[in-house]
Each structure stands twice: as structure tokens, then as C-alpha cells.
Design a protein around this motif. Sequence first.
Motif, PDB file in Angstrom:
ATOM      1  N   VAL A 185       0.781  -1.209  -0.064  1.00 36.02           N
ATOM      2  CA  VAL A 185      -0.149   0.005  -0.133  1.00 36.02           C
ATOM      3  C   VAL A 185       0.938   1.344  -0.084  1.00 36.02           C
ATOM      4  O   VAL A 185       0.616   2.216  -0.611  1.00 36.02           O
ATOM      5  CB  VAL A 185      -1.033  -0.043   1.222  1.00 36.02           C
ATOM      6  N   VAL A 242      -8.248   3.776   3.391  1.00 37.07           N
ATOM      7  CA  VAL A 242      -7.886   2.476   3.262  1.00 37.07           C
ATOM      8  C   VAL A 242      -7.299   2.155   4.568  1.00 37.07           C
ATOM      9  O   VAL A 242      -6.322   2.536   5.117  1.00 37.07           O
ATOM     10  CB  VAL A 242      -6.759   2.299   1.972  1.00 37.07           C
ATOM     11  N   ALA A 251     -11.370  -1.043   2.466  1.00 34.56           N
ATOM     12  CA  ALA A 251     -11.802  -0.032   2.208  1.00 34.56           C
ATOM     13  C   ALA A 251     -13.408   0.072   2.348  1.00 34.56           C
ATOM     14  O   ALA A 251     -13.762  -0.771   2.015  1.00 34.56           O
ATOM     15  CB  ALA A 251     -11.546   0.653   0.690  1.00 34.56           C
ATOM     16  N   LEU A 284      -9.451   2.019  -5.176  1.00 32.55           N
ATOM     17  CA  LEU A 284      -8.736   1.595  -4.089  1.00 32.55           C
ATOM     18  C   LEU A 284      -8.108   0.290  -3.965  1.00 32.55           C
ATOM     19  O   LEU A 284      -6.924  -0.078  -3.314  1.00 32.55           O
ATOM     20  CB  LEU A 284      -9.476   1.941  -2.839  1.00 32.55           C
ATOM     21  N   ALA A 288      -4.267  -1.523  -3.310  1.00 36.59           N
ATOM     22  CA  ALA A 288      -4.107  -2.770  -2.623  1.00 36.59           C
ATOM     23  C   ALA A 288      -3.507  -3.664  -3.565  1.00 36.59           C
ATOM     24  O   ALA A 288      -3.499  -4.968  -2.961  1.00 36.59           O
ATOM     25  CB  ALA A 288      -5.352  -2.757  -1.675  1.00 36.59           C
TER      26      ALA A 288
END
Length: 295
Positions: A185, A242, A251, A284, A288
Amino acid sequence: MRKHWLIGCALWCVAQLSMALAPYTHASPLPAADLNAQISQIEGKLKSEGFTLLGHHVPKGITGQASIVVSDPAMLAVIQANGTGSSIVAAGLRVGIAQDGAVSYMTPEYWYRAYLRNHYAGAQTAVKSIEQRLAKVLGSGEGFGGDVPFAQLTDYRYMFGMERFDSANSEIGSFTSFDEALNTVQSNLNKGFGDTQRVYEVVMPAQKMAVFGVAMNSASDGEGWWVNKIGTDFPAALPYEVFIVDNKVYALYARYRIALAWPALGMGQFMGIINAPEAIRNTLARVAAASTANN
């Protein structure tokens, strides 16, 4: 008897409304000025009351507003101690600023009841301290943004069939370890994958949990297009989060997270941003993603 029953129901409804919470609180306004100058002024006030500055967010495509994110040492201690990693999402406290001088902040009890859930009782001393210090340094006016009975916030959802805090589709990544998840991340945010940018981060390595505030900057599917459709009156709603718990990345799914931040929206307004939940999740999920070849 029926008359007494109806009166009792009416009184119960009034009592429920009186125990409702709004997601945001009006603070004392600032003189209209350059947004950066207003950010600096509010940051100084927050630091003076013991809050730790984490970052600030000027959302792309939303004119004349920003948010400042801080943390509170006592609340971080509660999050470390309460035994559920998902509570890390509550680490950031958001204050909103508009260029016309309007200032607001997320109502602590509202958001902590929603994010700490069954662990809220152990956080009340910290919550009360945060409320008092925010009121002292920023002022405390009326709540706004909608009303949700506080008893519903622990297991909140907008309507039947929609997501709650712990819905399965909030998971966006899985790794072999916390360190792998964290490094992925951090690396993806550093590179701006998905047209994103890190606003803040809080990492608790001993507890294997972390949270990031993420700006979603894409003109086509970032936060600007859907916020402008449903209303820009709540700058303290952003940035989106996140978070990592052990080896998994999450998320909060937008049918929960947007509804929690805009609880007074009508169904017609939600239908106007029907594509937003998956657009947010897809963006998002790129943050990730273990494989970054296509980001």
C-alpha cells in the motif's frame, strides 16, 4: 387504550429523535481568505490543544474547500488496546474548511460510535476530551448533515440490503503478512497508482494495523464528480480511508461509507451516483494490488 398506545409511540419517536446525532458540527467561522492561510490557522489551533497533525486534503475538482486530519493520543491508545484491528479506521479526526470561512468538524460521538462499534463504551473518556477540546479551540455550534439515532450507529446501514461496516466487499486485498500488505500500500501510494495520493497514515506495527487517508484525483472517477453531485457542504467527509488489519486490506464499501457521511441523502440522489461505489472500490483496489504491472 389505543389512544394511550398512540401517545406512547409518539413520545418514543420524539425521544429517539432527541437522541439522534448529526455527522458534522459547525465551528466558529474564519474571515474569508486564501485557503492555504486558513488551513495554516486551523492547524495551529489544533496543535495548541494537543492534537497531532497528520495531513490536509484539498480535493481535486471540488472548489474552495479542504480538510485537515489530526489524531489524538488518547484515542490512539484506545484503538491500540481495544482488541479489534478494524477500529484503526477511527484514527483520523477530520476538520473541514471552506474558502468563505466556514469551518466544521466530524462530530466525534457520531463517527466513533460507528467506527468503534461495540468498543465505544471504553472510549467515552477520550471522546469527551476530544469534544471539549474541539469546542474550546474551534467553537461548537449546531450539528448538521442529517440525523441518525445513536443506537443505530453501532450497526449502521442506510437501508435494508445495503452494506454495514463489516460487509465482505470492504476487503480489497490479501497478502501473506502484515508487512507485505503495508509495504504494498505504501509503495502504490508513493507511485500514485489509480491517480491517488496519500493524505495521511497511521501505522501500529505491534498490533498489525494501519490506516491511510487517500485522495482520489481522477477527473473521470475520482471523488470530485460524485461529491459535486450529492453536495459539497461537508468538507470533513473526506478523505476516504484504506486500512490494514493483519494481512488484509480494506476500504469501507461506499454504500456504507457515503451513506454514513451523507445520511440525509434521498434515494434519488444515491441513484445519481450509482456507479460511485464500484468506481471507488476499483480505485482503492489498485492501491492494494499486489501486482502493479497494470497500474
